[in-house]
Enzyme design. Structure first.
Site, mmCIF file in Angstrom:
data_model
loop_
_atom_site.group_PDB
_atom_site.id
_atom_site.type_symbol
_atom_site.label_atom_id
_atom_site.label_comp_id
_atom_site.label_asym_id
_atom_site.label_seq_id
_atom_site.Cartn_x
_atom_site.Cartn_y
_atom_site.Cartn_z
ATOM 1 N N GLY A 165 0.823 -1.218 0.000
ATOM 2 C CA GLY A 165 0.000 0.000 0.000
ATOM 3 C C GLY A 165 0.848 1.255 0.000
ATOM 4 N N LEU A 219 -2.199 -8.027 -3.007
ATOM 5 C CA LEU A 219 -2.454 -8.837 -1.808
ATOM 6 C C LEU A 219 -3.342 -10.043 -2.083
ATOM 7 C CD1 LEU A 219 -2.866 -6.655 1.377
ATOM 8 C CD2 LEU A 219 -0.864 -7.696 0.395
ATOM 9 N N THR A 251 -7.868 -0.938 12.584
ATOM 10 C CA THR A 251 -8.659 0.284 12.464
ATOM 11 C C THR A 251 -9.695 0.449 13.575
ATOM 12 O OG1 THR A 251 -10.458 1.242 11.123
ATOM 13 C CG2 THR A 251 -10.021 -1.078 10.774
ATOM 14 N N GLU A 261 -12.565 1.198 13.027
ATOM 15 C CA GLU A 261 -13.824 0.638 12.538
ATOM 16 C C GLU A 261 -14.143 -0.694 13.212
ATOM 17 O OE1 GLU A 261 -16.228 1.708 9.924
ATOM 18 O OE2 GLU A 261 -15.367 3.501 10.805
ATOM 19 N N TYR A 320 -15.958 -4.031 5.298
ATOM 20 C CA TYR A 320 -14.570 -3.597 5.518
ATOM 21 C C TYR A 320 -14.126 -3.964 6.936
ATOM 22 C CZ TYR A 320 -10.825 -0.274 6.727
ATOM 23 O OH TYR A 320 -9.658 0.297 7.190
ATOM 24 N N LYS A 334 -11.320 -6.608 8.284
ATOM 25 C CA LYS A 334 -10.201 -6.138 9.114
ATOM 26 C C LYS A 334 -10.164 -6.851 10.472
ATOM 27 C CE LYS A 334 -7.956 -2.726 6.878
ATOM 28 N NZ LYS A 334 -6.498 -2.559 6.798
HETATM 29 P P1 NDP Z 1 -5.378 4.356 0.941
HETATM 30 O O1 NDP Z 1 -6.705 3.923 0.415
HETATM 31 O O2 NDP Z 1 -4.908 5.740 0.712
HETATM 32 O O3 NDP Z 1 -4.244 3.364 0.354
HETATM 33 C C1 NDP Z 1 -4.486 1.990 0.203
HETATM 34 C C2 NDP Z 1 -3.286 1.372 -0.492
HETATM 35 O O4 NDP Z 1 -3.536 -0.033 -0.675
HETATM 36 C C3 NDP Z 1 -3.019 1.925 -1.904
HETATM 37 O O5 NDP Z 1 -1.626 1.929 -2.117
HETATM 38 C C4 NDP Z 1 -3.686 0.886 -2.799
HETATM 39 O O6 NDP Z 1 -3.147 0.836 -4.094
HETATM 40 C C5 NDP Z 1 -3.311 -0.371 -2.043
HETATM 41 N N1 NDP Z 1 -4.137 -1.541 -2.355
HETATM 42 C C6 NDP Z 1 -5.480 -1.641 -2.359
HETATM 43 N N2 NDP Z 1 -5.864 -2.898 -2.672
HETATM 44 C C7 NDP Z 1 -4.724 -3.610 -2.871
HETATM 45 C C8 NDP Z 1 -4.434 -4.943 -3.235
HETATM 46 N N3 NDP Z 1 -5.403 -5.842 -3.457
HETATM 47 N N4 NDP Z 1 -3.138 -5.313 -3.366
HETATM 48 C C9 NDP Z 1 -2.128 -4.435 -3.165
HETATM 49 N N5 NDP Z 1 -2.336 -3.141 -2.842
HETATM 50 C C10 NDP Z 1 -3.618 -2.738 -2.691
HETATM 51 O O7 NDP Z 1 -5.384 4.005 2.510
HETATM 52 P P2 NDP Z 1 -4.627 4.769 3.710
HETATM 53 O O8 NDP Z 1 -3.245 5.052 3.305
HETATM 54 O O9 NDP Z 1 -5.491 5.837 4.230
HETATM 55 O O10 NDP Z 1 -4.654 3.620 4.824
HETATM 56 C C11 NDP Z 1 -3.598 2.665 4.931
HETATM 57 C C12 NDP Z 1 -4.105 1.442 5.665
HETATM 58 O O11 NDP Z 1 -4.542 1.798 6.969
HETATM 59 C C13 NDP Z 1 -5.291 0.742 5.020
HETATM 60 O O12 NDP Z 1 -5.148 -0.645 5.277
HETATM 61 C C14 NDP Z 1 -6.485 1.275 5.778
HETATM 62 O O13 NDP Z 1 -7.550 0.343 5.747
HETATM 63 C C15 NDP Z 1 -5.897 1.426 7.158
HETATM 64 N N6 NDP Z 1 -6.452 2.459 8.006
HETATM 65 C C16 NDP Z 1 -6.542 3.741 7.549
HETATM 66 C C17 NDP Z 1 -6.989 4.743 8.375
HETATM 67 C C18 NDP Z 1 -7.094 6.164 7.912
HETATM 68 O O14 NDP Z 1 -7.797 6.937 8.574
HETATM 69 N N7 NDP Z 1 -6.424 6.543 6.838
HETATM 70 C C19 NDP Z 1 -7.387 4.455 9.783
HETATM 71 C C20 NDP Z 1 -7.209 3.075 10.159
HETATM 72 C C21 NDP Z 1 -6.760 2.135 9.296
HETATM 73 P P3 NDP Z 1 -3.666 1.856 -5.266
HETATM 74 O O15 NDP Z 1 -2.940 3.163 -4.999
HETATM 75 O O16 NDP Z 1 -3.227 1.158 -6.497
HETATM 76 O O17 NDP Z 1 -5.145 1.967 -5.118
HETATM 77 P P1 GDR Z 2 -14.493 6.288 7.502
HETATM 78 O O1 GDR Z 2 -14.120 7.576 6.636
HETATM 79 O O2 GDR Z 2 -15.680 5.581 6.999
HETATM 80 O O3 GDR Z 2 -14.524 6.748 8.940
HETATM 81 O O4 GDR Z 2 -13.239 5.335 7.238
HETATM 82 P P2 GDR Z 2 -14.989 8.496 5.667
HETATM 83 O O5 GDR Z 2 -14.221 9.758 5.552
HETATM 84 O O6 GDR Z 2 -15.350 7.781 4.422
HETATM 85 O O7 GDR Z 2 -16.337 8.740 6.508
HETATM 86 C C1 GDR Z 2 -16.328 9.390 7.766
HETATM 87 C C2 GDR Z 2 -17.762 9.699 8.176
HETATM 88 O O8 GDR Z 2 -18.275 10.721 7.333
HETATM 89 C C3 GDR Z 2 -19.605 10.364 6.946
HETATM 90 N N1 GDR Z 2 -19.932 11.053 5.681
HETATM 91 C C4 GDR Z 2 -19.367 10.827 4.490
HETATM 92 N N2 GDR Z 2 -18.369 9.993 4.122
HETATM 93 C C5 GDR Z 2 -17.968 10.013 2.822
HETATM 94 N N3 GDR Z 2 -16.931 9.229 2.435
HETATM 95 N N4 GDR Z 2 -18.566 10.842 1.895
HETATM 96 C C6 GDR Z 2 -19.582 11.680 2.223
HETATM 97 O O9 GDR Z 2 -20.098 12.398 1.377
HETATM 98 C C7 GDR Z 2 -19.995 11.680 3.589
HETATM 99 N N5 GDR Z 2 -20.925 12.393 4.270
HETATM 100 C C8 GDR Z 2 -20.867 12.004 5.543
HETATM 101 C C9 GDR Z 2 -19.562 8.846 6.858
HETATM 102 O O10 GDR Z 2 -20.881 8.301 6.874
HETATM 103 C C10 GDR Z 2 -18.718 8.515 8.065
HETATM 104 O O11 GDR Z 2 -19.523 8.455 9.206
HETATM 105 C C11 GDR Z 2 -11.920 5.840 7.255
HETATM 106 C C12 GDR Z 2 -11.089 4.994 6.271
HETATM 107 O O12 GDR Z 2 -9.814 5.587 6.150
HETATM 108 C C13 GDR Z 2 -10.934 3.577 6.771
HETATM 109 O O13 GDR Z 2 -10.017 2.876 5.941
HETATM 110 C C14 GDR Z 2 -10.385 3.612 8.212
HETATM 111 O O14 GDR Z 2 -10.274 2.304 8.713
HETATM 112 C C15 GDR Z 2 -11.297 4.454 9.101
HETATM 113 O O15 GDR Z 2 -11.377 5.770 8.557
HETATM 114 C C16 GDR Z 2 -10.754 4.560 10.515
#
Ligand code: NDP
Ligand code: GDR
Length: 365
Positions: A9, A65, A133, A135, A157, A161
């Site tokens: 990632g 993955l 996460t 979540e 999701y 996880k």
């Molecule tokens: P992003 O969605 O920004 O990045 C996800 C990454 O995973 C990208 O590089 C994507 O590649 C890659 N990917 C997706 N599917 C596959 C696959 N099948 N095989 C290989 N690579 C893959 O996520 P974040 O950087 O925000 O988050 C990183 C991790 O942390 C994730 O696992 C997320 O679920 C977890 N997480 C994130 C939080 C947040 O608030 N950001 C909070 C808690 C957990 P590509 O660029 O090609 O799409």
């Molecule tokens: P989340 O992030 O689901 O918490 O997951 P997201 O920003 O998508 O949603 C946060 C909250 O906002 C509400 N919401 C909306 N969400 C989106 N995407 N678009 C909208 O227009 C909108 N309006 C309101 C959602 O319902 C939700 O309650 C993120 C991801 O990074 C996960 O991979 C990670 O695990 C968790 O945070 C922690």
């Protein structure tokens, strides 16, 4: 000895911040990227080096993955000291539409990496970080949430996880692998994907302020999230792999805010005061001065099952890792809005010169 890290990632938000951090610490960094029909390395292009150079500190490998043999080959070649498993289909709402794929990549993908460590006999050499996460807490039964709070996933999701969380714990206990779960609460940055709510809002606020967009549509404004900065959170990932014993940690700010509040702050940072009227699907956010509608509610952004409130307690991380967040909520919102204003000022300049730089993608978020 130079340490070698493998980041899955690496093209995502956290992958980009973590790669920078590890390179600055002197690591040799390897990343797995997916093949895509368009370039997908925009967040890490500044780290790229010509592969013909000697002593390369940064290398990318094609992989996925969902492909066990490919992961085995990469681990065999790289022999990493540390693996950071950040790859995932990470969008909660999208997981309701692609539940099987999400289970495969986010759940089984973690198992494939752990099995590869075992098959290659790397249990004693390779430390493993799993991107768990908040979540997992889902339908919250304790506020604030900490490491001992029971899980209750509310989406495909989160269900995927939770498997990844427990298989990491199991491989730690069964095979002695140094595996850690970082239970990270939401973290954002200017590199955040455009379809997550924070970035969707900061982009909309910037575009509306610059006259490039009329309004935006959101879903549940009452959802509460504990939002931190991705730069702070990747430090915690690294710290988890530097301890004597592996463990699981909540990483959070200890503050929670509604989506509505995030929108107010973001629009204010772009110079627009929002005022709200109406209720439920009829609620609207208006420019307090002109009365113009800037935010409307669209039912398609509501999830079949929602996580209403997340608020983390990072005490254990503070006591055992010495980790604390540095960037405040207000600083985070300001940085994201400033970055999007810069981005779209360039678009505006192109538009003024007669070129349509970026097609509007807002209705796809
Ligand atoms: P992003 O969605 O920004 O990045 C996800 C990454 O995973 C990208 O590089 C994507 O590649 C890659 N990917 C997706 N599917 C596959 C696959 N099948 N095989 C290989 N690579 C893959 O996520 P974040 O950087 O925000 O988050 C990183 C991790 O942390 C994730 O696992 C997320 O679920 C977890 N997480 C994130 C939080 C947040 O608030 N950001 C909070 C808690 C957990 P590509 O660029 O090609 O799409
Ligand atoms: P989340 O992030 O689901 O918490 O997951 P997201 O920003 O998508 O949603 C946060 C909250 O906002 C509400 N919401 C909306 N969400 C989106 N995407 N678009 C909208 O227009 C909108 N309006 C309101 C959602 O319902 C939700 O309650 C993120 C991801 O990074 C996960 O991979 C990670 O695990 C968790 O945070 C922690």
């Amino acid at each position: 000895m130079t340490k070698r890290a493998l980041i899955t990632g690496i093209t995502g938000q956290d992958g980009a911040y973590l790669a920078e951090l590890l390179l600055a610490k002197g690591y040799e960094v390897h990343g797995i990227k997916r093949r895509s029909s368009l370039f997908n390395t925009g967040r890490i292009d500044h780290l790229y080096r010509d592969p013909h150079e000697e002593d390369l500190q940064f290398r990318l490998h094609y992989g996925d993955l969902t492909d066990a043999t490919n992961l085995l080959r990469i681990l065999q070649e790289v022999q990493p000291d540390e693996i950071y498993n950040l790859a995932a289909q990470s969008h909660v709402q999208v997981s309701f539409e692609t539940p099987e794929y999400t289970a495969n990549s986010d759940g089984l993908g973690t198992l494939r990496l752990l099995e590869a460590i075992r098959i290659l006999g790397l249990e004693k050499r390779t430390r493993f970080y799993q991107a768990s996460t908040s979540e997992l807490f889902g339908k919250v039964r304790e506020i604030p949430q900490k490491e001992t709070t029971p899980f209750y996933p509310r989406s495909p999701y989160a269900a995927a996880k939770i498997y990844a969380y427990w298989i990491t714990v199991n491989y730690r206990e069964a095979y002695g692998i140094y595996g850690c779960n970082g239970i990270l609460f939401n973290h954002e940055s200017p590199l955040r994907g455009e379809t997550f709510v924070t970035r969707k809002i900061t982009r909309a606020a910037a575009r509306i302020a610059l006259g490039l967009q009329e309004k935006t549509y959101l879903g549940n404004l009452d959802a509460k999230r504990d939002w931190g900065h991705a730069g702070d959170y990747v430090e915690a990932m690294w710290l988890m792999l530097q301890q004597e014993e592996p463990d699981d940690f909540v990483i959070a700010t200890g503050e929670t805010h509604t989506v509505r509040e995030f929108a107010e702050k973001a629009f204010a940072a772009a110079g627009i005061a929002l005022s709200w009227s109406g209720e439920g699907l009829d609620e609207k956010g208006r420019d307090a001065r002109s009365g113009r509608i800037l935010v409307e509610i669209d039912g398609r952004y509501f999830r079949p099952t929602e996580v209403e409130i997340l608020l983390g307690d990072p005490t254990k991380a503070k006591e055992k890792l010495g980790w604390e967040r540095k960037v405040s909520f207000d600083e985070l919102v300001d940085e994201m809005v400033r970055s999007d204003l810069d981005l779209f000022r360039r678009d505006l300049a192109c538009k003024k010169a007669g070129f349509d730089a970026t097609p509007a993608i807002e209705d796809r978020c």
